[in-house]
Structures are given as C-alpha cells and as structure tokens.
Design an enzyme around this catalytic site. Structure first.
Site, PDB file in Angstrom:
ATOM      1  N   LYS A  53       0.856  -1.209   0.000  1.00  0.00           N
ATOM      2  CA  LYS A  53       0.000   0.000   0.000  1.00  0.00           C
ATOM      3  C   LYS A  53       0.883   1.247   0.000  1.00  0.00           C
ATOM      4  O   LYS A  53       0.594   2.221  -0.714  1.00  0.00           O
ATOM      5  CB  LYS A  53      -0.930  -0.028   1.225  1.00  0.00           C
ATOM      6  CG  LYS A  53      -1.993  -1.118   1.128  1.00  0.00           C
ATOM      7  CD  LYS A  53      -2.715  -1.393   2.440  1.00  0.00           C
ATOM      8  CE  LYS A  53      -3.636  -2.613   2.274  1.00  0.00           C
ATOM      9  NZ  LYS A  53      -4.278  -3.062   3.503  1.00  0.00           N
ATOM     10  N   GLN A  97      -4.996  -1.979   9.789  1.00  0.00           N
ATOM     11  CA  GLN A  97      -4.683  -3.231   9.096  1.00  0.00           C
ATOM     12  C   GLN A  97      -5.214  -4.438   9.873  1.00  0.00           C
ATOM     13  O   GLN A  97      -4.963  -4.578  11.069  1.00  0.00           O
ATOM     14  CB  GLN A  97      -3.152  -3.335   8.897  1.00  0.00           C
ATOM     15  CG  GLN A  97      -2.702  -4.558   8.123  1.00  0.00           C
ATOM     16  CD  GLN A  97      -3.226  -4.587   6.686  1.00  0.00           C
ATOM     17  OE1 GLN A  97      -3.242  -3.582   5.992  1.00  0.00           O
ATOM     18  NE2 GLN A  97      -3.671  -5.750   6.245  1.00  0.00           N
ATOM     19  N   ASP A 120     -11.215   1.936   3.826  1.00  0.00           N
ATOM     20  CA  ASP A 120     -11.430   0.486   3.670  1.00  0.00           C
ATOM     21  C   ASP A 120     -12.890   0.194   3.329  1.00  0.00           C
ATOM     22  O   ASP A 120     -13.214  -0.888   2.854  1.00  0.00           O
ATOM     23  CB  ASP A 120     -11.101  -0.229   4.999  1.00  0.00           C
ATOM     24  CG  ASP A 120      -9.792  -1.003   4.926  1.00  0.00           C
ATOM     25  OD1 ASP A 120      -9.312  -1.277   3.808  1.00  0.00           O
ATOM     26  OD2 ASP A 120      -9.261  -1.343   5.996  1.00  0.00           O
TER      27      ASP A 120
END
Ligand code: NAP
Length: 291
Positions: A53, A97, A120
């Site tokens: 990322k 995460q 997300d």
C-alpha cells in the site's frame, strides 16, 4: 481453449493512471492526499500488505504515514490515535490493518473511524449506504476491485447468474450486494461453508467468484463451460521448487482454465486491484473533505 487471463495488474495501472490527474489537480489547490495506516503487532503478511500500500502511495504521490503499535497496545491507545486522526484535517484516509490481536475489538474500532476517512469501506455508514443501493460512500476495496475488473473485461452482468463463494464482511457479502445492485443487475447466489452440494450451485454460474481461503477448492467440474471466474483467494501453499518453500495459490484450481472463458490469476489478479481501489478511495476522500 485456455481461458483468457484477467490481468489485474494492467487494470490497476489503468485505475492509477486516471488517479494521477486528479491527484495533481488536488495538489494544485494545496491539498496533499494523505493515507494513514495503523498496524498492530508483527504479523508478517500484514507487513507485506502495508508495504505494498505504501509503495502504491509513493508511485502516485499520495502521502502515507504508518503508525506501528506493539502487539500489546491497548484499545484505549488505539481509540486515542483514531480520535486524533479523525480530527486532523491533513489526514484523508485511515486504515487499521487486519487482523488485530485477539484482545482488540476490530468492529468497534472500525465504528470509531470518521466514515468520510474510512477508505477500507468497512464502517457501518459506508456498508449501510451500499445496502441502500447508494454508491456514493467508500466501497470496500476488494469487492470494488472485482467489479472494476469485470467492467474492464467488458463482462455484461445484466441478467447473468452470479455465484459468490464466501459471505465475509470484507469480500463475499459486499460483493454480492454490488453484483445485485441496480446498474450491475446480476442474479446472485451466496454459498458458504454450510451450503449443501456447493458444486451444483457453482455449475449454474455465468460468473463465479471464489472468496474462501481454501487453495484449489473450485475444480473444473464445478464450472460451467465459458463461465467468467474470479479468484479472490490468497493462500500460502508448500512449494519445494522455491527457495522460500512456499508459493501463493488461489481458491480456484488452475485446471479451471480449461473450461472458463475468463479467469483471474493469483497472484496478479484481484490483489493489485484491491490496492488500486484503496488509492481511489483515498483520492475520493481527499476531494470530498477539501470541498
Ligand atoms: P473469511 O472471512 O475467512 O471468509 C471465508 C468465507 O468462505 C466464509 O464465508 C466461509 O463460510 C467460506 N468458506 C470457508 N470454507 C468453505 C468451504 N469449504 N466451502 C465453501 N465456503 C467456505 O475470508 P475473507 O476475508 O472473505 O477472504 C477470503 C479469501 O480471499 C482469503 O484467501 C483471503 O486471503 C483472500 N483475500 C484476498 C484479497 C485480495 O486483495 N486479493 C483481499 C481480501 C481477502 P462461513 O461464513 O460459513 O464460515
């Protein structure tokens, strides 16, 4: 004839190329798109994902900041950090995460993220919008990436029978909603670990999507001739031909290529698209928050 391979890397490059113009337009107005990733503990796979990322941010000129917390970080510590990031006007995207250590409540921490910064797409406000059929919130990255790949490959979903294997909050369930939404218009079945005679459902599918986490689960006799097959699974399998002793495999047996018309590879399929859609959500957030 072997199935056409659906190249997620090329599709992701196309997404990124479109984002570059929007990023330079933001920068010309003094807005620097900024993604913050919080990682808790030492999970090696999580570190690899976060690294990928960050590299995508670097390619595109998106600012990225990593907060690494120890595995015994408290929920209060995380909540304090999320509050600060929510209030920071220079931050546009926040991502925690997954997976978190067992003693941390992932869902309640997700609830805390400002929905506008929830890149997300897992906040109930964003998932709720999706249930309402609205595409104006942040969409979860992996399902959104699958939808973009299908569009890129000119797969017309209207009236087609789609079967999604897996009903997770992250992939299967939101993807099923996106496939069935007005505009996509597929007729969707969701199958899972409690489904009886799973292969008979899969055999009906014009579009079959596997998001399970079991290497090679989908065999070629599960797949209708000419079906489009998207493999979301990422599984580590033993591979003695490699120095490291393992390689990555999808949920779909490679033999499916003999019957499918289109098949997405693992690696190089959905994975790059997930990251491209995260970048896209971050740019959307920066545009929305700077208006
Ligand atoms: P998950 O939360 O573990 O969900 C897996 C789903 O598969 C569940 O709904 C489960 O059913 C179902 N399932 C498990 N075994 C099954 C079986 N034998 N037959 C039928 N269904 C079965 O996993 P996830 O987060 O959705 O991820 C799925 C896969 O996608 C994993 O390999 C993951 O690594 C990969 N993934 C890839 C990306 C990417 O960017 N490429 C992103 C996210 C995830 P129940 O609900 O009944 O338990």
């Amino acid at each position: 004839m072997a199935a056409k391979s659906l190249d997620g890397k090329a599709c992701a490059e196309n997404v990124e190329a479109n984002l570059k113009e929007r990023i330079s337009s933001l920068k010309s107005k003094g807005v620097n798109p900024h993604l913050v990733v919080i990682i808790v503990g030492e999970d090696p796979a999580s570190k690899i994902y976060v690294g990928a990322k960050e590299r995508a941010c670097e390619r595109l000129g998106i600012v990225s900041t990593r907060h690494s917390l120890s595995a015994n970080a408290s929920e209060i510590e995380l909540r304090d950090l999320l509050s600060k990031l929510n209030a920071d006007d220079a931050v546009h995207g926040i991502l925690v995460q997954s997976p978190l250590p067992d003693d941390l409540d992932e869902l309640s921490l997700t609830d805390m993220i400002d929905p506008n910064k929830d890149v997300d797409g897992f906040h109930p406000v964003n998932l709720g919008r999706l249930v309402q059929g609205r595409m104006d919130g942040h969409l979860p990255c992996t399902p959104a990436g699958v939808m973009r790949m299908l569009e890129w490959a000119n797969v017309d979903l209207t009236g087609k029978r789609a079967v999604v294997i897996g009903r997770s909050r992250i992939v299967g369930m939101p993807l099923s909603l996106m496939l069935a939404a007005k505009g996509s218009n597929a007729t969707v079945s969701i199958v899972h670990s409690r489904t009886e005679n799973i292969e008979s459902h899969c055999q009906q599918a014009d579009v079959l999507i596997a998001a399970v986490g079991v290497a090679g689960l989908v065999k070629n006799n599960w797949v209708k001739n000419g079906a489009v097959v998207i493999d979301v699974g990422v599984n580590r399998v033993e591979d003695t031909s490699r120095e490291r002793g393992w390689s990555l495999a999808g949920d779909v047996d490679p033999d499916v290529s003999e019957v499918a018309s289109i098949l997405s590879p693992v690696p190089g399929g959905v994975g790059p698209m997930t990251i491209a859609m995260l970048m896209s959500n971050t740019v959307n957030a920066a545009e929305k928050l700077s208006r």
